[in-house]
Design a protein around this motif. Sequence first.
Motif, PDB file in Angstrom:
ATOM      1  N   PRO A  96      34.198 -20.505  21.241  1.00  0.00           N
ATOM      2  CA  PRO A  96      33.930 -19.066  21.214  1.00  0.00           C
ATOM      3  C   PRO A  96      35.211 -18.282  20.966  1.00  0.00           C
ATOM      4  O   PRO A  96      36.309 -18.775  21.212  1.00  0.00           O
ATOM      5  CB  PRO A  96      33.417 -18.764  22.633  1.00  0.00           C
ATOM      6  N   GLY A  97      35.077 -17.079  20.465  1.00  0.00           N
ATOM      7  CA  GLY A  97      36.240 -16.234  20.246  1.00  0.00           C
ATOM      8  C   GLY A  97      35.813 -14.790  20.117  1.00  0.00           C
ATOM      9  O   GLY A  97      34.639 -14.515  19.824  1.00  0.00           O
ATOM     10  N   PRO A  98      36.741 -13.878  20.324  1.00  0.00           N
ATOM     11  CA  PRO A  98      36.397 -12.455  20.291  1.00  0.00           C
ATOM     12  C   PRO A  98      36.036 -11.926  18.909  1.00  0.00           C
ATOM     13  O   PRO A  98      35.629 -10.773  18.794  1.00  0.00           O
ATOM     14  CB  PRO A  98      37.663 -11.774  20.829  1.00  0.00           C
ATOM     15  N   ARG A 100      33.565 -13.127  17.334  1.00  0.00           N
ATOM     16  CA  ARG A 100      32.099 -13.238  17.306  1.00  0.00           C
ATOM     17  C   ARG A 100      31.542 -12.799  18.658  1.00  0.00           C
ATOM     18  O   ARG A 100      31.748 -13.457  19.664  1.00  0.00           O
ATOM     19  CB  ARG A 100      31.681 -14.675  17.025  1.00  0.00           C
ATOM     20  N   PRO A 102      28.550 -12.087  21.223  1.00  0.00           N
ATOM     21  CA  PRO A 102      27.137 -12.359  21.456  1.00  0.00           C
ATOM     22  C   PRO A 102      26.444 -11.258  22.264  1.00  0.00           C
ATOM     23  O   PRO A 102      27.060 -10.595  23.095  1.00  0.00           O
ATOM     24  CB  PRO A 102      27.176 -13.650  22.291  1.00  0.00           C
ATOM     25  N   GLY A 122      36.042  -6.601  28.177  1.00  0.00           N
ATOM     26  CA  GLY A 122      36.524  -7.270  26.960  1.00  0.00           C
ATOM     27  C   GLY A 122      37.840  -6.710  26.462  1.00  0.00           C
ATOM     28  O   GLY A 122      38.812  -7.451  26.268  1.00  0.00           O
ATOM     29  N   GLN A 125      40.659  -7.682  28.658  1.00  0.00           N
ATOM     30  CA  GLN A 125      40.997  -9.086  28.463  1.00  0.00           C
ATOM     31  C   GLN A 125      41.821  -9.260  27.187  1.00  0.00           C
ATOM     32  O   GLN A 125      42.689 -10.117  27.115  1.00  0.00           O
ATOM     33  CB  GLN A 125      39.710  -9.917  28.399  1.00  0.00           C
ATOM     34  N   GLN A 126      41.543  -8.400  26.202  1.00  0.00           N
ATOM     35  CA  GLN A 126      42.280  -8.475  24.944  1.00  0.00           C
ATOM     36  C   GLN A 126      43.634  -7.772  25.035  1.00  0.00           C
ATOM     37  O   GLN A 126      44.346  -7.670  24.050  1.00  0.00           O
ATOM     38  CB  GLN A 126      41.468  -7.839  23.817  1.00  0.00           C
ATOM     39  N   ARG A 169      29.154  -3.496  25.662  1.00  0.00           N
ATOM     40  CA  ARG A 169      30.185  -4.411  26.148  1.00  0.00           C
ATOM     41  C   ARG A 169      30.703  -5.288  25.014  1.00  0.00           C
ATOM     42  O   ARG A 169      31.896  -5.580  24.932  1.00  0.00           O
ATOM     43  CB  ARG A 169      29.607  -5.287  27.271  1.00  0.00           C
ATOM     44  N   TYR A 173      34.966  -4.955  22.265  1.00  0.00           N
ATOM     45  CA  TYR A 173      36.138  -5.743  21.850  1.00  0.00           C
ATOM     46  C   TYR A 173      36.158  -5.987  20.344  1.00  0.00           C
ATOM     47  O   TYR A 173      36.854  -6.884  19.875  1.00  0.00           O
ATOM     48  CB  TYR A 173      36.300  -7.023  22.679  1.00  0.00           C
TER      49      TYR A 173
END
Lengths: 281, 261
Positions: A96-98, A100, A102, A122, A125-126, A169, A173
Amino acid sequence: MTVVPARSSEWVRPVTSREPASAIIEIDRVSQVFQTSARKDHVALSDISLTIEEGAFVSILGPSGCGKSTLLYIVGGFVSPTSGTAKIKGHAITGPGPDRGPVFQEFALFPWKTVLGNVVYGPRQQGVRAAEAEAQSRTLIEMVGLKGFENFYPKELSGGMKQRVALARTLAYHPEVLLMDEPFGALDAHTRTRLQNDLLNIWERDRKTVLFVTHSVDEAVFLSDKVVMMSKSPGRIRQVIDIDLPRPRRRNELLLDSRYQKYVVDIERMFDDGDEGGPAS
Amino acid sequence: MMSPAALIRRAAPVLACLGLLAVWQVASLVLKNDSFPTAIDAIRAIPDILGDKESLINILASLRRMAIGFGVAVLVSIPLGLLMGRSRGVAAFFNPLLMVIYPVPKAALMPIIMLWLGVGDVTKTLVIFLGVSLPVIYHSFEGAKAVEEKMLWSGAAMGLSPAQRLVRIVLPAALPEILTGCRTGLVLALITMITSEMIARQSGAGNILFNALDMGQYDTVFAMIIIVGAMGICLDAIFERVRARLVRWSEPQFDMPLSFS
């Protein structure tokens, strides 16, 4: 019109020879086999190849159990395919990565965080600074229609509101691709319609690439540029249909539009012609 | 002004306690047994115990061991339970070990532990630790196991590493369940505290109780039972306040103001 009735013996492979510059997601001969018991394997996906162009709204449509969510999870990096490769912008997807983001049918909000706390999570976190992240999040919360609910906890919200928070949410990001897994599947018909309208309005502002899993023909046609029809056991791509309807789309206009109606009827008929059960409309 | 319903709800626990004391008083007057003092005699003995410096030192020593045993158990058990809940390998390793230890009364291990570590604080604290650990591990394990996969995926998409997901998603998501385990653990801490002092007499609340029993001071025995009971109620009430504050966000559920575990 690109709707061509497919014969059941002839699986139409989606075109892979598009402009490579515009392809953001490339799925190449992906198969997924789950071991359900010692004796039996369940083939969820069989030999799927699909290219998704940047900025396209693509729906994956099929009956339950056709592996459409699994395909989305593979693109998300949450599940590794048994064989084949999935790429984003030319790089193999390994997790997984930011890039993409979901949005799940189950919302999957953090219940211990408020609406604002969820949306700000998000970006924080980034590494976005707190004040900046909060300002952006408040704008997003307003955009999804939840101004005034910033300090509510998820348990205090209705299903539709929770899904709005989940969308905000994920948008917060700035993923390049939105991965929506039957996001409106758990909502009542009225709420679902409103969220579809709002999603289109939001999407039409910045036209992010969207991969949208659904079992509703109406929903797929209404929202998408392209509908990927899947069949089940094993999950295969049956046909890819371009939805050539003008944007911005307005629901009340579209429902009266004969082209829209024809897409819906044609797709439903194609599922009926298949030997497996079709999706609900 | 409180509504009648709220008033009854507030008064109910007090009425229950008073009722219990009344039944005790009557039963004791009817039975006329030397080893069963009246409630009033027992209550009268409480100030003597609490006014005595020696007794206070004993009770504080008990509470200190309980706090250390409980605290260390919680610090060890929560991470272990969470890891077990999220990793099949870790669960497969520890589950059989815990299943063997679970049904064993921790007090039954005391003679052996005493043999190794003596009759001092370490032995008693260790027994309290063992008593508290298992429910906390079990509830942390169950809580971590029940964490929604999609919630973890959402975190992973935001860029949280597996370790970050354990601390920042699994821990808070499982917190209501963990705290349920801690609440059970707190009561068990009190029970094992008294039991350990019963077996290894030397100091503590249990020591006062059983010494009084040996000497036939039954009002002191019953006074100590009241004191220990009151300690349990107070600790549980404090814990419940902290718990309610920490998991305000989770579903509201019916709960009695006192625990009867």
